[in-house]
Motif scaffolding. Structure first.
Motif, PDB file in Angstrom:
ATOM      1  N   SER A 127       0.779  -1.236   0.000  1.00 11.87           N
ATOM      2  CA  SER A 127       0.000   0.000   0.000  1.00 11.87           C
ATOM      3  C   SER A 127       0.809   1.284   0.000  1.00 11.87           C
ATOM      4  O   SER A 127       0.215   2.360  -0.095  1.00 11.87           O
ATOM      5  N   ILE A 128       2.134   1.221   0.086  1.00  9.46           N
ATOM      6  CA  ILE A 128       2.925   2.446   0.043  1.00  9.46           C
ATOM      7  C   ILE A 128       3.778   2.437  -1.220  1.00  9.46           C
ATOM      8  O   ILE A 128       4.334   1.410  -1.594  1.00  9.46           O
ATOM      9  N   PHE A 129       3.855   3.595  -1.887  1.00  9.68           N
ATOM     10  CA  PHE A 129       4.528   3.699  -3.166  1.00  9.68           C
ATOM     11  C   PHE A 129       5.491   4.886  -3.129  1.00  9.68           C
ATOM     12  O   PHE A 129       5.354   5.787  -2.301  1.00  9.68           O
ATOM     13  N   THR A 130       6.465   4.879  -4.042  1.00 10.39           N
ATOM     14  CA  THR A 130       7.441   5.962  -4.092  1.00 10.39           C
ATOM     15  C   THR A 130       7.508   6.568  -5.487  1.00 10.39           C
ATOM     16  O   THR A 130       7.233   5.909  -6.484  1.00 10.39           O
ATOM     17  N   CYS A 131       7.878   7.836  -5.528  1.00  4.44           N
ATOM     18  CA  CYS A 131       8.223   8.547  -6.760  1.00  4.44           C
ATOM     19  C   CYS A 131       9.428   9.426  -6.453  1.00  4.44           C
ATOM     20  O   CYS A 131       9.649   9.798  -5.293  1.00  4.44           O
ATOM     21  N   PRO A 132      10.225   9.780  -7.463  1.00  2.00           N
ATOM     22  CA  PRO A 132      11.358  10.671  -7.211  1.00  2.00           C
ATOM     23  C   PRO A 132      10.885  12.034  -6.724  1.00  2.00           C
ATOM     24  O   PRO A 132       9.859  12.552  -7.193  1.00  2.00           O
ATOM     25  N   ALA A 133      11.612  12.601  -5.767  1.00  3.12           N
ATOM     26  CA  ALA A 133      11.293  13.959  -5.338  1.00  3.12           C
ATOM     27  C   ALA A 133      11.340  14.889  -6.539  1.00  3.12           C
ATOM     28  O   ALA A 133      12.186  14.750  -7.422  1.00  3.12           O
ATOM     29  N   GLY A 134      10.430  15.843  -6.579  1.00  3.18           N
ATOM     30  CA  GLY A 134      10.300  16.721  -7.730  1.00  3.18           C
ATOM     31  C   GLY A 134       9.104  16.373  -8.595  1.00  3.18           C
ATOM     32  O   GLY A 134       8.745  17.120  -9.504  1.00  3.18           O
ATOM     33  N   THR A 135       8.481  15.199  -8.314  1.00  2.00           N
ATOM     34  CA  THR A 135       7.265  14.810  -9.030  1.00  2.00           C
ATOM     35  C   THR A 135       6.094  15.654  -8.547  1.00  2.00           C
ATOM     36  O   THR A 135       6.006  16.002  -7.369  1.00  2.00           O
TER      37      THR A 135
END
Length: 442
Positions: free
Chosen positions: A426-434
């Motif tokens: 249930s937890i996801f990541t994206c690069p900072a700046g998205t």
């Protein structure tokens, strides 16, 4: 043969020659390799060419994109070769040869750019693989070309070497657990394996790379696309603010709320562009329904109410569907999720809206219409914790598992937090700046 016949025959030969050149150009994929590292790498491409690259140097070659070529590209480090091209590299070594051959298997640890040209119905497939570990940060991108305008980009730039688990550390980088332990669990010898704690370590730092043998994270472009592989790509400056586009597509007003940010009424099709500072921890966005506020912004909402204020200063009351976020945290990543632990009131989509990330989290099922009787409230479906207030449902001691109620929510919204310890799915990541988008009633 007369002069004119000779001339005509010559033109015929020239026509064939130029047609051949044109055909070759159309069906050739150009690869450009760039060393953006501050140190020397020995680029390897199989099939292709291999060469020592000093910082800022490039290497180019072409492949016939119509012949279903399978290939891989990687960087070797700390190499020493003699005059006949024999020697050794600390990472990525290919049988001790400067010029890697088609039978060469790169020695782990090594970051791999892999591709299949013309693999399926005139499509190329390309991806980054950490199945052999990691040695050099990499970007693998489509750059368009004469036969395509595809410009997709994959990156693996996390600090894997610096954060590598002790048991996987290697002088040349960070090994894959298969290389170290050689078990079916990590090597997929039986072809029935899945993610492990080690693969999750790699995944958290390089979310769009393949991290175990049966994972299949790929990108596609039309055959005829050109490509670029950059070793140690330069990271863009991260914005000091992240924009959230909050959109109401419901056929009725929704009073959007955000901590930080406040709140406002959104009629159908209205948008609120909210800027949140980089470094924000534990932010959340939700929708409130059936609200009535006076001229001073005081009143009440049937669901999601935040202390009777239009401009929220604290979290909302359940039931409320939540989009949760922490911006620019560990290893320059954003952490995002959607939660219905406190119940559900408005269908929602939470997705990335820019950059290289392509996350989409949705909860659009008819939860209110199918809500268990004991969880039903006006305007929504409560979570079991607000109703029963027990350790089993609230995890007050930090230890709990799924229940029949959380499974009711999870079956309808698989990517959403359904109980407090529901982290794995249930937890996801994206690069900072998205930047991001939150849609009510998508």
């Amino acid at each position: 043969m007369s002069f004119f016949k000779i001339l005509s025959f010559s033109y015929f030969i020239l026509d064939i020659f130029y047609f051949s050149l044109s055909f070759t150009s159309i069906n050739a994929a150009k690869f450009v390799l760039v060393n953006n590292c501050s140190y020397t790498v020995w680029a390897a491409a199989v099939p292709g060419v291999s060469k020592k690259l000093e910082p800022k140097e490039t290497l180019s070659f072409t492949q016939d994109s119509s012949s279903k070529v399978k290939g891989r590209i990687w960087a070797r480090t700390n190499c020493a070769f003699n005059g006949t091209g024999n020697g050794k590299c600390e990472s990525g070594d290919c049988n001790g040869l400067l010029d890697c051959v088609s039978t060469s298997e790169p020695e782990a640890p090594v970051t791999l750019a892999e591709y299949r040209l013309g693999a399926d119905e005139k499509k190329d497939i390309f991806y980054i693989s950490l199945v052999n570990g990691f040695n050099v940060p990499m970007e693998f991108s489509a750059t368009g070309g004469t036969s395509s305008d595809c410009t997709k980009r994959l990156k693996c730039t996390g600090d894997i070497n610096g954060r590598c688990p002790t048991e996987l550390r290697d002088p040349g980088g960070c090994n894959h657990p298969c290389t170290v332990f050689e078990t079916d669990q990590f090597c997929c010898l039986g072809k029935t394996c899945g993610a492990t704690e080690y693969s999750k370590f790699f995944k958290n730092l390089c979310y769009n790379a393949n991290t175990y043998a049966t994972e299949n994270v790929t990108s596609e472009c039309p055959t005829g696309t050109d490509y670029k592989v950059v070793f140690c790509p330069q990271e863009p400056l991260i914005s000091t603010e992240t924009t959230f586009r909050i959109i109401n597509k419901c056929p009725h007003p929704v009073w959007a709320a955000s901590i930080p940010g406040g709140g406002r009424q959104l009629d159908e099709s209205e948008t609120w562009n909210l800027n949140v500072k980089s470094g924000t921890i534990a932010g959340r966005i939700w929708g409130r329904t059936n609200c009535l506020f006076d001229g001073d912004g005081r009143g009440k909402c049937e669901t999601g109410d935040c202390g009777g204020l239009l401009e929220c200063e604290g979290y909302g009351s359940p039931p409320n569907t939540l989009a949760e976020f922490s911006i620019n945290q560990y290893n320059s990543l954003d952490f995002i999720d959607m939660s219905i632990i406190g119940g559900f009131n408005v269908p929602m989509e939470f997705s990335s809206d820019s950059g290289d990330c392509s996350r989409v989290i949705q909860c659009t099922a008819d939860i209110i219409g199918q809500c268990p009787n004991e969880l039903q409230v006006p305007g929504g479906c409560n979570g079991p914790c607000p109703v029963f207030k027990t350790q089993e449902h609230c995890c007050t001691s930090g230890k709990c598992g799924p229940t029949n109620y959380s499974q009711f929510f999870k079956e309808r919204c698989p990517d959403v937090y359904s109980y407090p310890m529901d982290d794995a799915t249930s937890i996801f990541t994206c690069p900072a700046g998205t930047n991001y988008k939150v849609v009510f009633c998508p």
